[in-house]
Design a protein around this motif. Structure first.
Motif, PDB file in Angstrom:
ATOM      1  N   MET A 270       0.820  -1.216   0.000  1.00  0.00           N
ATOM      2  CA  MET A 270       0.000   0.000   0.000  1.00  0.00           C
ATOM      3  C   MET A 270       0.851   1.263   0.000  1.00  0.00           C
ATOM      4  N   THR A 271       2.061   1.177   0.518  1.00  0.00           N
ATOM      5  CA  THR A 271       2.898   2.375   0.587  1.00  0.00           C
ATOM      6  C   THR A 271       3.187   2.939  -0.792  1.00  0.00           C
ATOM      7  N   THR A 272       3.021   2.175  -1.774  1.00  0.00           N
ATOM      8  CA  THR A 272       3.338   2.661  -3.124  1.00  0.00           C
ATOM      9  C   THR A 272       2.350   3.715  -3.600  1.00  0.00           C
ATOM     10  N   ASP A 273       1.287   3.931  -2.861  1.00  0.00           N
ATOM     11  CA  ASP A 273       0.308   4.913  -3.286  1.00  0.00           C
ATOM     12  C   ASP A 273       0.774   6.360  -3.066  1.00  0.00           C
ATOM     13  N   TYR A 274       1.728   6.537  -2.224  1.00  0.00           N
ATOM     14  CA  TYR A 274       2.265   7.885  -2.037  1.00  0.00           C
ATOM     15  C   TYR A 274       3.212   8.215  -3.165  1.00  0.00           C
ATOM     16  N   LYS A 275       3.113   9.404  -3.598  1.00  0.00           N
ATOM     17  CA  LYS A 275       4.061   9.799  -4.646  1.00  0.00           C
ATOM     18  C   LYS A 275       5.377  10.269  -4.046  1.00  0.00           C
ATOM     19  N   LEU A 276       5.254  10.816  -2.840  1.00  0.00           N
ATOM     20  CA  LEU A 276       6.486  11.334  -2.241  1.00  0.00           C
ATOM     21  C   LEU A 276       6.463  11.121  -0.737  1.00  0.00           C
ATOM     22  N   ILE A 277       7.481  10.523  -0.243  1.00  0.00           N
ATOM     23  CA  ILE A 277       7.700  10.506   1.209  1.00  0.00           C
ATOM     24  C   ILE A 277       9.092  11.075   1.414  1.00  0.00           C
ATOM     25  N   ALA A 278       9.118  12.067   2.207  1.00  0.00           N
ATOM     26  CA  ALA A 278      10.440  12.652   2.437  1.00  0.00           C
ATOM     27  C   ALA A 278      10.587  12.938   3.908  1.00  0.00           C
ATOM     28  N   LYS A 279      11.717  12.589   4.458  1.00  0.00           N
ATOM     29  CA  LYS A 279      11.987  12.874   5.857  1.00  0.00           C
ATOM     30  C   LYS A 279      13.202  13.780   5.890  1.00  0.00           C
ATOM     31  N   LEU A 280      13.005  14.943   6.479  1.00  0.00           N
ATOM     32  CA  LEU A 280      14.077  15.932   6.425  1.00  0.00           C
ATOM     33  C   LEU A 280      15.157  15.632   7.451  1.00  0.00           C
ATOM     34  N   GLY A 281      16.391  15.715   7.009  1.00  0.00           N
ATOM     35  CA  GLY A 281      17.515  15.503   7.923  1.00  0.00           C
ATOM     36  C   GLY A 281      18.078  16.815   8.430  1.00  0.00           C
ATOM     37  N   ASN A 282      18.308  17.728   7.509  1.00  0.00           N
ATOM     38  CA  ASN A 282      18.956  18.988   7.869  1.00  0.00           C
ATOM     39  C   ASN A 282      17.961  20.124   7.698  1.00  0.00           C
ATOM     40  N   LEU A 283      17.173  20.320   8.732  1.00  0.00           N
ATOM     41  CA  LEU A 283      16.097  21.308   8.639  1.00  0.00           C
ATOM     42  C   LEU A 283      16.634  22.726   8.511  1.00  0.00           C
ATOM     43  N   LYS A 284      17.736  22.976   9.213  1.00  0.00           N
ATOM     44  CA  LYS A 284      18.281  24.335   9.240  1.00  0.00           C
ATOM     45  C   LYS A 284      18.599  24.816   7.830  1.00  0.00           C
ATOM     46  N   THR A 285      19.281  23.991   7.091  1.00  0.00           N
ATOM     47  CA  THR A 285      19.663  24.386   5.737  1.00  0.00           C
ATOM     48  C   THR A 285      18.451  24.509   4.835  1.00  0.00           C
ATOM     49  N   VAL A 286      17.513  23.594   4.998  1.00  0.00           N
ATOM     50  CA  VAL A 286      16.328  23.648   4.151  1.00  0.00           C
ATOM     51  C   VAL A 286      15.595  24.966   4.356  1.00  0.00           C
ATOM     52  N   ILE A 287      15.469  25.347   5.612  1.00  0.00           N
ATOM     53  CA  ILE A 287      14.752  26.589   5.886  1.00  0.00           C
ATOM     54  C   ILE A 287      15.540  27.783   5.365  1.00  0.00           C
ATOM     55  N   GLN A 288      16.842  27.714   5.513  1.00  0.00           N
ATOM     56  CA  GLN A 288      17.686  28.786   4.976  1.00  0.00           C
ATOM     57  C   GLN A 288      17.476  28.924   3.467  1.00  0.00           C
ATOM     58  N   LEU A 289      17.464  27.812   2.799  1.00  0.00           N
ATOM     59  CA  LEU A 289      17.288  27.834   1.346  1.00  0.00           C
ATOM     60  C   LEU A 289      15.924  28.393   0.967  1.00  0.00           C
ATOM     61  N   LEU A 290      14.911  27.938   1.699  1.00  0.00           N
ATOM     62  CA  LEU A 290      13.560  28.376   1.345  1.00  0.00           C
ATOM     63  C   LEU A 290      13.355  29.853   1.645  1.00  0.00           C
ATOM     64  N   ARG A 291      13.924  30.288   2.753  1.00  0.00           N
ATOM     65  CA  ARG A 291      13.742  31.709   3.099  1.00  0.00           C
ATOM     66  C   ARG A 291      14.440  32.604   2.092  1.00  0.00           C
ATOM     67  N   ALA A 292      15.522  32.124   1.555  1.00  0.00           N
ATOM     68  CA  ALA A 292      16.279  32.943   0.604  1.00  0.00           C
ATOM     69  C   ALA A 292      15.487  33.214  -0.668  1.00  0.00           C
ATOM     70  N   VAL A 293      14.531  32.356  -0.987  1.00  0.00           N
ATOM     71  CA  VAL A 293      13.753  32.595  -2.202  1.00  0.00           C
ATOM     72  C   VAL A 293      12.338  33.056  -1.871  1.00  0.00           C
ATOM     73  N   ASN A 294      12.080  33.250  -0.609  1.00  0.00           N
ATOM     74  CA  ASN A 294      10.710  33.551  -0.191  1.00  0.00           C
ATOM     75  C   ASN A 294      10.398  35.039  -0.294  1.00  0.00           C
ATOM     76  N   PHE A 295      10.585  35.607  -1.475  1.00  0.00           N
ATOM     77  CA  PHE A 295      10.234  37.021  -1.635  1.00  0.00           C
ATOM     78  C   PHE A 295       8.849  37.178  -2.245  1.00  0.00           C
ATOM     79  N   LYS A 296       8.276  36.069  -2.678  1.00  0.00           N
ATOM     80  CA  LYS A 296       6.891  36.080  -3.139  1.00  0.00           C
ATOM     81  C   LYS A 296       6.146  34.966  -2.416  1.00  0.00           C
ATOM     82  N   GLU A 297       4.819  35.087  -2.458  1.00  0.00           N
ATOM     83  CA  GLU A 297       4.049  34.156  -1.660  1.00  0.00           C
ATOM     84  C   GLU A 297       4.038  32.738  -2.219  1.00  0.00           C
ATOM     85  N   SER A 298       3.842  32.621  -3.498  1.00  0.00           N
ATOM     86  CA  SER A 298       3.659  31.258  -3.991  1.00  0.00           C
ATOM     87  C   SER A 298       4.879  30.780  -4.763  1.00  0.00           C
ATOM     88  N   ALA A 299       5.135  29.505  -4.613  1.00  0.00           N
ATOM     89  CA  ALA A 299       6.289  28.898  -5.247  1.00  0.00           C
ATOM     90  C   ALA A 299       5.825  27.643  -5.971  1.00  0.00           C
TER      91      ALA A 299
END
Lengths: 450, 288
Positions: free
Chosen positions: B1-30
């Motif tokens: 049944m797990t194959t029904d998900y298209k994406l499962i992602a577990k974040l390891g390095n949250l700090k960097t991910v947030i840094q990356l996202l904030r750097a492009v967050n000058f508009k609302e939608s991405a």
């Protein structure tokens, strides 16, 4: 004109321009044969600054064209000059070139950084004119010299929003207090006064006792500059209405700040207030601890203060203890004042006076709520107390603007004083109705009761 | 049944991910694009500026993708959800496990998160973010939208005429101190003096910043011919955000003046992440 500033001198130049920016909007650049002056005047023409750098301040200075000297002067926006020195790249700047060509449209600043970045700023020239101020700084009647740190400590006691301060020099001491325009309708003014002795000054030449009132903002500006240079400030002045000149010299640099002082003759509206202020309450040593206590008890401040001042009077007849006047007399426009008397005997006067000021601010902030409640009672009480205290105060002074003693404490209705009566000499328990009734019998006879 | 998900992602390095996202967050939608290499979030402004943050799979502890996905998401909310326990992440490190699913059904049994049954039933399902910290679970469900067409700012290596690779340190202060009253920024790259110059013209006058071209802060300086183009300062400003957290930056321009900033951000684990900005030049710049 072309010059090069290098090393630590760039920082001084940056600070000087920052200081100018606190006073005026426009900066006059005036190259001379052996020095370069930056001047500004504030919008109301009441303050003028001249900062002059001598030739040896620069690592290179060329005035060049003597024949066209008239064209070598300009007026630029201070804001644009500030932009040159903004940021914390100060320590990375190696050199700063300033160039002013005759009849040019721009004043050029070139900053060379250690990481081989070169910034060229072209500042638009607004006008080809200069400014001069006529003032006398040598041979004035009064001359004081003080370290900026001491003065800063004193000035910090005053609120940031305060516009003017009054400096009173006497033969043996100097008083600085905030200037309150009595014609303004501001209630809840706090009065702060700092008192410092001759010992705080490096030089002290007073021909006659003088009181001058001038703007504080400009004084703060030159103080911060002098603080960075850690050079003493010279204060030259004559009499009210004549300018006061602050001079700060540091090696090859000299900054002069000329401030207009309040003229008691022309300011007819506030003349009376000025003159009354010219006879301040005598400064006495007051005890700070009881004052703080009095201030904390809010709703009945006027009474407690009075109680304390009375206590002090009895303890020390020398101190009438005029601390604060929280009365809301209609004749005083419902304005409340408090005067801080700071001990002159204490060598660390500025620091301790700062404490007292903060307490007073607190008091001012909390006052409005309490004043409503005490308004009626205190104004009634006040009328009486003026009669009583008035005689007392008039020994020391002959004007009515001064801070009066607070009204005496009335018989309190508060719970903690309910049993006070029991300790009065006239108290006789036998006079109380029903004193012979026994409410509770001795425990051995528990069955019968009244 | 797990194959029904298209994406499962577990974040390891949250700090960097947030840094990356904030750097492009000058508009609302991405627009989020998932591929086997990781996630790419693209933000566009007025069809003349585009920023993309690349989150490589190395930043995930677990990353399962059955097929490439693309959806539009509210980036503000997305970043906010991810950084919900941000303060704890900073102090206690990895006690937070953060899982992100694209259309997931979850069952929570005895405080543990079991992910089972991943269904992908086409576009229109929300993104679910589960944040668990010490048994406390936050379940966020973010609506997705159909993606807009993303502009393709293709900067073919052959059309690149100027390329500078430098340590961000050098540009950081320069960009931070740009005259804010200036409308635009002029970039000059030239094989001869003054080589590399950034100019602004504002109320406080003109300012030319001449950058070095041969110090150790500059890794590569390739200029084929002199190029001078103007860019709107409001477009450059968001690009400065990424500068602050980056280690190196590359500038590339092509014949028409299209400018590409590419930032390299090195994480603590030594993974290189990238952020790209494409800024199109001002063409009719006769007026100041």
């Amino acid at each position: 004109m072309k010059c090069v500033v290098s090393g630590i001198n760039i920082k001084i130049l940056a600070r000087a321009i920052q200081m100018l920016s606190k006073i005026g909007e426009e900066m006059f650049v005036q190259p001379q044969e052996d020095c370069l002056s930056f001047r500004t005047v504030n919008s109301s023409n009441s303050a003028f600054v001249d900062i002059t750098f001598q030739e040896n301040y620069f690592s290179y200075y060329a005035y060049e064209d003597l024949e066209e000297s008239d064209s070598l002067k300009c007026k630029i926006l201070i804001r644009s000059a500030l932009a040159v020195f903004k940021g914390n790249l100060d320590k990375q700047v190696e050199s700063c070139h300033i160039q002013l060509d005759p009849n040019s449209e721009q004043l050029t600043f070139v900053l060379k950084y250690r990481n081989s970045i070169i910034k060229t700023h072209l500042l638009p020239i607004l006008d080809c004119e200069t400014i001069k101020a006529n003032y006398k700084k040598d041979g004035t009647a009064n001359h004081l010299r003080i370290q900026p740190r001491v003065m800063n400590d004193v000035v910090q006691n005053f609120q940031q929003s305060l516009l003017e301060i009054t400096l009173e020099v006497l033969q043996e001491k100097v008083l600085i207090r905030n200037y309150i325009d009595e014609s303004s309708n501001v209630s809840n003014e706090t009065r702060t006064q700092c008192n410092f002795s001759v010992g705080e000054f490096d030089e002290y030449n007073i021909e006659s006792d003088t009181i001058i009132t001038f703007c504080l903002k400009e004084l703060r500006a030159i103080l911060s500059l002098a603080d960075i240079l850690s050079q003493p400030i010279d204060i030259h002045f004559e009499r009210p209405g004549r300018p006061v000149v602050f001079v700060c010299k540091s090696g090859s640099m000299e900054s002069n700040l000329v401030l207009a002082t309040l003229n008691p003759d022309t300011e007819s509206a506030s003349q009376s207030t000025t003159s009354t202020r010219q006879n301040p309450a005598p400064k006495k040593v007051t005890k700070r601890a009881p004052r703080g206590k009095g201030i904390k008890s809010l709703g009945k401040k006027s009474y407690t203060n009075s109680a304390h001042s009375r206590a002090m009077e009895s303890a020390d007849m020398e101190s009438p203890g005029r601390i604060s006047d929280v009365s809301d007399l209609p004749t005083q426009n419902n304005r409340r004042k408090s005067v801080t008397d700071v001990s002159k005997a204490d060598p660390f006067t500025p620091r301790s006076s700062r404490e007292s000021t903060s307490v007073l601010r607190l008091e001012a902030a909390e006052h409005p709520a309490s004043s409503e409640r005490t308004n009626l009672a205190s104004s009634l009480m006040k009328r009486k107390s003026i009669d009583q205290d008035g005689d007392e105060s008039s020994r020391d002074m002959d004007n009515d603007d001064l801070v009066q003693n607070s009204p005496p404490r009335p018989k309190s209705k508060k719970a903690k004083l309910i049993f006070q009566k029991c300790f009065q000499k006239t108290f006789d328990p036998n006079n109380l109705p029903g004193h012979s009734n026994v409410e509770v019998e001795d425990s051995s006879e528990s069955s019968e009761n009244d | 049944m797990t194959t029904d998900y298209k994406l499962i992602a577990k974040l390891g390095n949250l700090k960097t991910v947030i840094q990356l996202l904030r750097a492009v967050n000058f508009k609302e939608s991405a627009t989020c694009y998932g591929s086997k290499n990781g996630l790419k979030l693209t933000v566009e402004e007025a069809k003349c500026m585009q920023a993309s943050a690349y989150i490589p799979i190395q930043l995930f502890e677990e990353y399962t993708l059955t097929e490439d996905i693309i959806f539009r998401i509210n980036l503000n909310v997305f970043v906010e959800c991810l950084s919900m326990f941000w303060s704890n992440i900073n102090t206690t490190g990895s006690t937070t496990s953060l899982e992100m699913h694209y259309k997931v059904n979850t069952q929570i049994i005895q405080g543990e998160i079991f992910i089972n049954k991943i269904f992908y039933q086409g576009v229109g399902h929300p993104v679910t973010i589960l944040i668990e910290e010490d048994g406390v679970v936050v379940d966020c469900s973010l609506k997705t939208q159909e993606p807009d067409e993303i502009l393709d700012f293709d900067l073919d290596p052959e059309t690149v005429i100027n390329k500078v690779l430098l340590h961000s340190e050098l540009l950081k202060d320069v960009l931070a101190e740009l005259d804010p009253t200036s409308n635009h920024l002029e970039l000059l790259l030239s094989p001869k003096s003054p080589y590399f110059m950034i100019s602004t013209k504002g109320l406080a006058g003109e300012c030319h910043v001449q950058m070095p071209h041969n110090t150790e802060m500059i890794e590569t300086f390739q200029c084929k011919k002199e190029a001078k183009s103007k860019y709107l300062l409001p477009h450059i400003k968001p690009a400065m955000k990424a500068m602050l957290c980056s280690n190196k930056v590359s500038l590339r321009t092509n014949e028409s003046g299209l400018l590409c900033f590419q930032y390299m951000i090195k994480t603590d684990d030594g993974v290189n992440c990238f952020i790209e900005y494409y800024i199109s030049p001002l063409i009719n710049d006769d007026d100041d």
